[in-house]
Design a protein around this motif. Sequence first.
Motif, PDB file in Angstrom:
ATOM      1  N   TYR A  69      16.051  20.136   4.515  1.00  0.00           N
ATOM      2  CA  TYR A  69      16.481  19.576   5.794  1.00  0.00           C
ATOM      3  C   TYR A  69      15.272  19.260   6.669  1.00  0.00           C
ATOM      4  O   TYR A  69      15.202  18.196   7.284  1.00  0.00           O
ATOM      5  N   ALA A  70      14.316  20.176   6.707  1.00  0.00           N
ATOM      6  CA  ALA A  70      13.120  19.952   7.525  1.00  0.00           C
ATOM      7  C   ALA A  70      12.327  18.756   7.006  1.00  0.00           C
ATOM      8  O   ALA A  70      11.849  17.927   7.797  1.00  0.00           O
ATOM      9  N   ALA A  71      12.206  18.647   5.685  1.00  0.00           N
ATOM     10  CA  ALA A  71      11.485  17.508   5.107  1.00  0.00           C
ATOM     11  C   ALA A  71      12.218  16.205   5.403  1.00  0.00           C
ATOM     12  O   ALA A  71      11.595  15.198   5.770  1.00  0.00           O
ATOM     13  N   ARG A  72      13.525  16.220   5.245  1.00  0.00           N
ATOM     14  CA  ARG A  72      14.326  15.012   5.514  1.00  0.00           C
ATOM     15  C   ARG A  72      14.246  14.641   6.994  1.00  0.00           C
ATOM     16  O   ARG A  72      14.128  13.464   7.335  1.00  0.00           O
ATOM     17  N   LEU A  73      14.291  15.652   7.857  1.00  0.00           N
ATOM     18  CA  LEU A  73      14.192  15.410   9.293  1.00  0.00           C
ATOM     19  C   LEU A  73      12.830  14.808   9.634  1.00  0.00           C
ATOM     20  O   LEU A  73      12.739  13.867  10.426  1.00  0.00           O
ATOM     21  N   LYS A  74      11.777  15.340   9.012  1.00  0.00           N
ATOM     22  CA  LYS A  74      10.428  14.813   9.245  1.00  0.00           C
ATOM     23  C   LYS A  74      10.347  13.366   8.782  1.00  0.00           C
ATOM     24  O   LYS A  74       9.783  12.512   9.467  1.00  0.00           O
ATOM     25  N   GLU A  75      10.932  13.096   7.610  1.00  0.00           N
ATOM     26  CA  GLU A  75      10.931  11.735   7.078  1.00  0.00           C
ATOM     27  C   GLU A  75      11.706  10.788   7.994  1.00  0.00           C
ATOM     28  O   GLU A  75      11.252   9.671   8.290  1.00  0.00           O
ATOM     29  N   LEU A  76      12.868  11.223   8.469  1.00  0.00           N
ATOM     30  CA  LEU A  76      13.671  10.383   9.353  1.00  0.00           C
ATOM     31  C   LEU A  76      12.966  10.150  10.686  1.00  0.00           C
ATOM     32  O   LEU A  76      13.048   9.047  11.251  1.00  0.00           O
ATOM     33  N   ARG A  77      12.287  11.170  11.184  1.00  0.00           N
ATOM     34  CA  ARG A  77      11.535  10.988  12.430  1.00  0.00           C
ATOM     35  C   ARG A  77      10.406   9.987  12.232  1.00  0.00           C
ATOM     36  O   ARG A  77      10.136   9.169  13.104  1.00  0.00           O
ATOM     37  N   ALA A  78       9.745  10.060  11.082  1.00  0.00           N
ATOM     38  CA  ALA A  78       8.675   9.097  10.789  1.00  0.00           C
ATOM     39  C   ALA A  78       9.252   7.687  10.695  1.00  0.00           C
ATOM     40  O   ALA A  78       8.665   6.732  11.216  1.00  0.00           O
ATOM     41  N   GLN A  79      10.409   7.555  10.034  1.00  0.00           N
ATOM     42  CA  GLN A  79      11.050   6.240   9.937  1.00  0.00           C
ATOM     43  C   GLN A  79      11.455   5.740  11.313  1.00  0.00           C
ATOM     44  O   GLN A  79      11.287   4.547  11.621  1.00  0.00           O
ATOM     45  N   ALA A  80      11.998   6.626  12.136  1.00  0.00           N
ATOM     46  CA  ALA A  80      12.398   6.231  13.492  1.00  0.00           C
ATOM     47  C   ALA A  80      11.174   5.802  14.297  1.00  0.00           C
ATOM     48  O   ALA A  80      11.230   4.809  15.039  1.00  0.00           O
ATOM     49  N   PHE A  81      10.075   6.521  14.139  1.00  0.00           N
ATOM     50  CA  PHE A  81       8.846   6.146  14.840  1.00  0.00           C
ATOM     51  C   PHE A  81       8.365   4.775  14.392  1.00  0.00           C
ATOM     52  O   PHE A  81       8.001   3.935  15.222  1.00  0.00           O
ATOM     53  N   GLU A  82       8.374   4.549  13.081  1.00  0.00           N
ATOM     54  CA  GLU A  82       7.952   3.244  12.551  1.00  0.00           C
ATOM     55  C   GLU A  82       8.894   2.138  13.034  1.00  0.00           C
ATOM     56  O   GLU A  82       8.448   1.045  13.381  1.00  0.00           O
ATOM     57  N   HIS A  83      10.189   2.429  13.045  1.00  0.00           N
ATOM     58  CA  HIS A  83      11.168   1.433  13.506  1.00  0.00           C
ATOM     59  C   HIS A  83      10.937   1.122  14.984  1.00  0.00           C
ATOM     60  O   HIS A  83      10.947  -0.043  15.392  1.00  0.00           O
ATOM     61  N   ARG A  84      10.741   2.176  15.779  1.00  0.00           N
ATOM     62  CA  ARG A  84      10.467   1.980  17.197  1.00  0.00           C
ATOM     63  C   ARG A  84       9.182   1.189  17.394  1.00  0.00           C
ATOM     64  O   ARG A  84       9.090   0.317  18.262  1.00  0.00           O
ATOM     65  N   LYS A  85       8.172   1.508  16.574  1.00  0.00           N
ATOM     66  CA  LYS A  85       6.892   0.816  16.655  1.00  0.00           C
ATOM     67  C   LYS A  85       7.067  -0.661  16.310  1.00  0.00           C
ATOM     68  O   LYS A  85       6.521  -1.529  16.995  1.00  0.00           O
ATOM     69  N   SER A  86       7.835  -0.946  15.257  1.00  0.00           N
ATOM     70  CA  SER A  86       8.057  -2.345  14.868  1.00  0.00           C
ATOM     71  C   SER A  86       8.875  -3.080  15.932  1.00  0.00           C
ATOM     72  O   SER A  86       8.609  -4.245  16.231  1.00  0.00           O
ATOM     73  N   LEU A  87       9.865  -2.394  16.519  1.00  0.00           N
ATOM     74  CA  LEU A  87      10.641  -3.021  17.590  1.00  0.00           C
ATOM     75  C   LEU A  87       9.761  -3.309  18.803  1.00  0.00           C
ATOM     76  O   LEU A  87       9.884  -4.365  19.434  1.00  0.00           O
ATOM     77  N   SER A  88       8.889  -2.368  19.117  1.00  0.00           N
ATOM     78  CA  SER A  88       7.976  -2.567  20.239  1.00  0.00           C
ATOM     79  C   SER A  88       7.034  -3.731  19.966  1.00  0.00           C
ATOM     80  O   SER A  88       6.783  -4.556  20.849  1.00  0.00           O
ATOM     81  N   ALA A  89       6.529  -3.814  18.747  1.00  0.00           N
ATOM     82  CA  ALA A  89       5.638  -4.922  18.388  1.00  0.00           C
ATOM     83  C   ALA A  89       6.392  -6.245  18.455  1.00  0.00           C
ATOM     84  O   ALA A  89       5.861  -7.246  18.954  1.00  0.00           O
ATOM     85  N   ALA A  90       7.626  -6.265  17.952  1.00  0.00           N
ATOM     86  CA  ALA A  90       8.425  -7.487  18.001  1.00  0.00           C
ATOM     87  C   ALA A  90       8.710  -7.886  19.441  1.00  0.00           C
ATOM     88  O   ALA A  90       8.635  -9.070  19.802  1.00  0.00           O
ATOM     89  N   ALA A  91       9.025  -6.892  20.277  1.00  0.00           N
ATOM     90  CA  ALA A  91       9.273  -7.184  21.693  1.00  0.00           C
ATOM     91  C   ALA A  91       8.012  -7.719  22.357  1.00  0.00           C
ATOM     92  O   ALA A  91       8.084  -8.661  23.168  1.00  0.00           O
ATOM     93  N   SER A  92       6.877  -7.139  22.005  1.00  0.00           N
ATOM     94  CA  SER A  92       5.611  -7.617  22.567  1.00  0.00           C
ATOM     95  C   SER A  92       5.330  -9.048  22.119  1.00  0.00           C
ATOM     96  O   SER A  92       4.895  -9.882  22.932  1.00  0.00           O
ATOM     97  N   ARG A  93       5.568  -9.330  20.839  1.00  0.00           N
ATOM     98  CA  ARG A  93       5.361 -10.694  20.336  1.00  0.00           C
ATOM     99  C   ARG A  93       6.298 -11.673  21.030  1.00  0.00           C
ATOM    100  O   ARG A  93       5.893 -12.767  21.430  1.00  0.00           O
ATOM    101  N   GLU A  94       7.548 -11.271  21.184  1.00  0.00           N
ATOM    102  CA  GLU A  94       8.516 -12.141  21.846  1.00  0.00           C
ATOM    103  C   GLU A  94       8.131 -12.353  23.309  1.00  0.00           C
ATOM    104  O   GLU A  94       8.224 -13.476  23.827  1.00  0.00           O
ATOM    105  N   LYS A  95       7.682 -11.301  23.957  1.00  0.00           N
ATOM    106  CA  LYS A  95       7.242 -11.400  25.350  1.00  0.00           C
ATOM    107  C   LYS A  95       6.069 -12.362  25.469  1.00  0.00           C
ATOM    108  O   LYS A  95       6.043 -13.227  26.352  1.00  0.00           O
TER     109      LYS A  95
END
Length: 147
Positions: A69-95
Motif C-alpha cells: 500500500y505504501a509503495a502504491r501510494l508513493k507511486e500514485l503520488r508521483a504520478q499525481a505530481f507528474e500529472h499536475r506538473k504536466s497540467l501546469s506546463a500545459a497551462a503555462s504554454r496555453e497562457k
Amino acid sequence: MDALPDPMKVDPATLLFVMVLVTSLFVFLKYVFFKPIIQVMDDRETAIQSGASRRAEATALVEQRQADYAARLKELRAQAFEHRKSLSAAASREKEALLEKARAESAQNRERALAELRATQESAKADLMAQVEALSESMVSHLLRRA
C-alpha cells in the motif's frame, strides 16, 4: 486384647495388598485419568502454537500489504505530481500562446490605428492646406480689391 493386631507389626499380606492397591490405583489413574488430561493439554498446546503461527502469518501478511500500500501510494503520488506538473506546463504554454496572440492582435490593432491616424493626419493636413490656400487666395483677392 491379644486378638487385636499390633499397630507396629508389619503384616505381609496387608502390605502386599496395599502395594497392589497403590500400584493398581497408580496404573488406573495414569491411563484413565492422567492420559486424557495430558492429551487435552498437548492438544491445547498444539492449538496455541498453531494460533501463534497463524497470527505470525497474518502479521506478516498485514505488514506486506501495508508495504504494498505504501509503495502504491508513493507511486500514485508521483504520478499525481507528474500529472499536475504536466497540467501546469500545459497551462503555462496555453497562457503564453494566448498572451502572444493578444500581443500580436494588439500590435496589429496599433499598426492599423497608426495607419488610420496617419491617413487622417494626411487628410486633415491636405484639408488644412486647401483651406490655407483658399484663405490666402481670398485674402489676396480681398487685399487686391482694396488696393
